[in-house]
Design a protein around this motif. Structure first.
Motif, PDB file in Angstrom:
ATOM      1  N   GLY A   7       0.828  -1.206   0.000  1.00 27.91           N
ATOM      2  CA  GLY A   7       0.000   0.000   0.000  1.00 27.91           C
ATOM      3  C   GLY A   7       0.861   1.253   0.000  1.00 27.91           C
ATOM      4  O   GLY A   7       1.821   1.365   0.760  1.00 27.91           O
ATOM      5  N   ILE A   8       0.526   2.194  -0.872  1.00 25.92           N
ATOM      6  CA  ILE A   8       1.270   3.464  -0.970  1.00 25.92           C
ATOM      7  C   ILE A   8       0.250   4.585  -0.829  1.00 25.92           C
ATOM      8  O   ILE A   8      -0.693   4.698  -1.627  1.00 25.92           O
ATOM      9  CB  ILE A   8       1.996   3.577  -2.318  1.00 25.92           C
ATOM     10  CG1 ILE A   8       2.971   2.413  -2.471  1.00 25.92           C
ATOM     11  CG2 ILE A   8       2.739   4.903  -2.432  1.00 25.92           C
ATOM     12  CD1 ILE A   8       3.475   2.226  -3.867  1.00 25.92           C
ATOM     13  N   SER A   9       0.430   5.409   0.178  1.00 29.45           N
ATOM     14  CA  SER A   9      -0.494   6.527   0.397  1.00 29.45           C
ATOM     15  C   SER A   9       0.301   7.770   0.745  1.00 29.45           C
ATOM     16  O   SER A   9       1.449   7.703   1.185  1.00 29.45           O
ATOM     17  CB  SER A   9      -1.484   6.190   1.518  1.00 29.45           C
ATOM     18  OG  SER A   9      -0.778   5.997   2.742  1.00 29.45           O
ATOM     19  N   GLY A  10      -0.310   8.932   0.528  1.00 33.34           N
ATOM     20  CA  GLY A  10       0.380  10.171   0.865  1.00 33.34           C
ATOM     21  C   GLY A  10      -0.321  11.386   0.300  1.00 33.34           C
ATOM     22  O   GLY A  10      -1.492  11.333  -0.086  1.00 33.34           O
ATOM     23  N   LYS A  11       0.439  12.472   0.228  1.00 34.29           N
ATOM     24  CA  LYS A  11      -0.086  13.734  -0.283  1.00 34.29           C
ATOM     25  C   LYS A  11       0.782  14.234  -1.422  1.00 34.29           C
ATOM     26  O   LYS A  11       2.002  14.060  -1.407  1.00 34.29           O
ATOM     27  CB  LYS A  11      -0.113  14.799   0.826  1.00 34.29           C
ATOM     28  CG  LYS A  11      -1.114  14.520   1.941  1.00 34.29           C
ATOM     29  CD  LYS A  11      -1.106  15.646   2.954  1.00 34.29           C
ATOM     30  CE  LYS A  11      -2.134  15.392   4.065  1.00 34.29           C
ATOM     31  NZ  LYS A  11      -2.162  16.504   5.059  1.00 34.29           N
TER      32      LYS A  11
END
Length: 278
Positions: A7-11
């Motif tokens: 999973g890759i999440s961010g802004k």
């Protein structure tokens, strides 16, 4: 691990401080597996699943965030790259018999083990193995390294039939059969005027045995169970004799054997001497 989901999440924030609104593409190299999703108010979340056969070692995950105009042209773009380490996972355990899978008692069988990861690359592992006879009796039990040659000596009286090499490492189990042939064989021993015939093979010894004392010869029908023996008392008028014993495959010859008795003969001890005549 192979088949795991990352999973890759961010802004994603533009240079002017505003949140990006567009798309994200995540690519896994060197496999070139990629997935896409949207970026809303600068927030993104992407899951990428590693291929089941991905090679172990270092891989690159590259995230590319971009915006497009109404014509579909990219107007803004930013990249992010990270390394991940993929573990080798045991997927296959093979047992390899080096030569023939049929062995004669008294000889050796050569074998070895090979282990492979998810990319079918050889890997080294500790392997526990048993060698089991047709009666399911363990004859040996060891822990060895893969890719090292192993040898097992098959005893003369080893049970004939299909034996098995049974190995396991981790959650992988493998089994390989080899065949132990029948061996009808006996040993001859002469001591103190007594001839001992011992069945050293793995089946009933059922043969004609020629016994010679000097010029006189006698044929004995011999039947002996595995591991058992019979004894014959040799007799002849007091003198020194040459003694000859043969079943056509194995032969015993002895010179100057001192014998005593009234007549020349060889009798099973439980029966008493049998005369061959003078």
């Amino acid at each position: 691990n192979p088949s795991d989901s990352v999973g890759i999440s961010g802004k994603a924030i533009k240079a002017n401080g505003q949140s990006a609104v567009g798309f994200i593409r995540v690519t896994l190299s060197p496999n070139n597996v990629s997935v896409e999703n949207t970026v809303s108010e600068g927030i993104f979340l992407v899951n990428i699943t590693l291929p089941d056969n991905i090679a172990p070692g270092t891989c690159l995950i590259e995230a590319d965030v971009f915006e497009k105009d109404s014509s579909g042209y990219v107007t803004n773009e930013g990249k992010w790259v990270r390394e991940i380490s993929v573990r080798p996972v045991l997927r296959q355990l093979d047992i390899v018999i080096k030569e023939s899978s049929s062995v004669i008692p008294g000889e050796e069988i050569n074998f070895g083990f090979s282990a492979f990861d998810q990319a079918k690359t050889p890997i080294t592992r500790d392997v526990a193995y048993n060698i089991v006879d047709p009666n399911r009796v363990k004859q040996t039990e060891k822990i060895v390294k893969t890719d090292l040659n192993q040898k097992f000596s098959v005893a003369l009286n080893a049970v004939p039939g299909y034996w098995s090499i049974e190995a396991h490492t981790g959650d992988r189990i493998s089994k390989k059969l080899f065949y132990v042939e029948e061996l009808e064989q006996a040993s001859f021993e002469l001591a103190n005027n007594t001839l001992t015939i011992l069945n050293i093979g793995n089946v009933i010894y059922n043969k004609q045995v020629e016994i010679g004392i000097g010029e006189f010869k006698q044929i004995k029908e011999v039947k002996i169970d595995v591991g058992k023996s019979i004894k014959f008392k040799l007799s002849a008028p007091d003198s020194q004799y040459s003694v000859y014993v043969s079943d056509g495959n194995r032969t015993l010859e002895a010179a100057n054997v001192g014998l005593t008795g009234r007549a020349i003969g060889a009798g099973e001890i439980t029966e008493g001497p049998i005369s061959l005549g003078m």
